[in-house]
Design a protein around this motif. Structure first.
Motif, mmCIF file in Angstrom:
data_model
loop_
_atom_site.group_PDB
_atom_site.id
_atom_site.type_symbol
_atom_site.label_atom_id
_atom_site.label_comp_id
_atom_site.label_asym_id
_atom_site.label_seq_id
_atom_site.Cartn_x
_atom_site.Cartn_y
_atom_site.Cartn_z
ATOM 1 N N GLU A 8 0.828 -1.202 0.000
ATOM 2 C CA GLU A 8 0.000 0.000 0.000
ATOM 3 C C GLU A 8 0.868 1.260 0.000
ATOM 4 O OE1 GLU A 8 -3.346 0.094 2.738
ATOM 5 O OE2 GLU A 8 -3.135 -2.061 2.996
ATOM 6 N N ARG A 14 -3.599 3.243 -2.215
ATOM 7 C CA ARG A 14 -4.189 3.318 -0.874
ATOM 8 C C ARG A 14 -5.522 4.076 -0.922
ATOM 9 N NH1 ARG A 14 0.085 4.231 1.651
ATOM 10 N NH2 ARG A 14 0.196 6.489 1.428
ATOM 11 N N GLU A 18 -9.254 2.537 -0.017
ATOM 12 C CA GLU A 18 -10.117 3.177 0.980
ATOM 13 C C GLU A 18 -11.498 3.461 0.393
ATOM 14 O OE1 GLU A 18 -9.885 3.647 4.236
ATOM 15 O OE2 GLU A 18 -7.983 2.570 4.146
ATOM 16 N N GLN A 19 -11.546 3.934 -0.845
ATOM 17 C CA GLN A 19 -12.828 4.193 -1.494
ATOM 18 C C GLN A 19 -13.605 2.891 -1.680
ATOM 19 O OE1 GLN A 19 -12.504 6.380 -5.156
ATOM 20 N NE2 GLN A 19 -11.168 7.924 -4.256
ATOM 21 N N ARG A 21 -13.725 0.397 0.169
ATOM 22 C CA ARG A 21 -14.332 -0.071 1.427
ATOM 23 C C ARG A 21 -15.804 0.323 1.477
ATOM 24 N NH1 ARG A 21 -10.399 -1.574 5.310
ATOM 25 N NH2 ARG A 21 -8.355 -0.713 4.870
#
Length: 83
Positions: A8, A14, A18-19, A21
């Protein structure tokens, strides 16, 4: 399905993870190729693995073709169960 472990270290990767998720993301390369980036839970992985089990899928297909049934009353009679 194949698991690939990545670093990451890249801020861009990264940020995409995160998006993903919160919602599925379509990643498009400059050549037009598209990929879906999606968070996976254990149940989804289990469903994919189950679908890849050719013996189980053949058994389920065979069972799905059966038309003969046994009534609840007949099952109770065979098992000596009363109402």
């Amino acid at each position: 399905m194949k698991n690939v472990v990545i670093s990451e270290d890249s801020a861009e990767i990264r940020a995409l993870l995160e998006q993903a998720r919160d919602e599925d993301i379509i990643v498009q390369l400059t050549d037009g190729s598209k990929f879906i980036l999606s968070a996976v839970n254990d149940f989804e992985v289990e469903v994919v693995k189950t679908r890849q089990n050719k013996k189980l899928m053949a058994l389920l297909d065979e069972r799905g073709q059966q038309t003969q049934t046994i009534s609840l009353a007949e099952v109770k009679r065979k098992l000596n169960l009363s109402d």
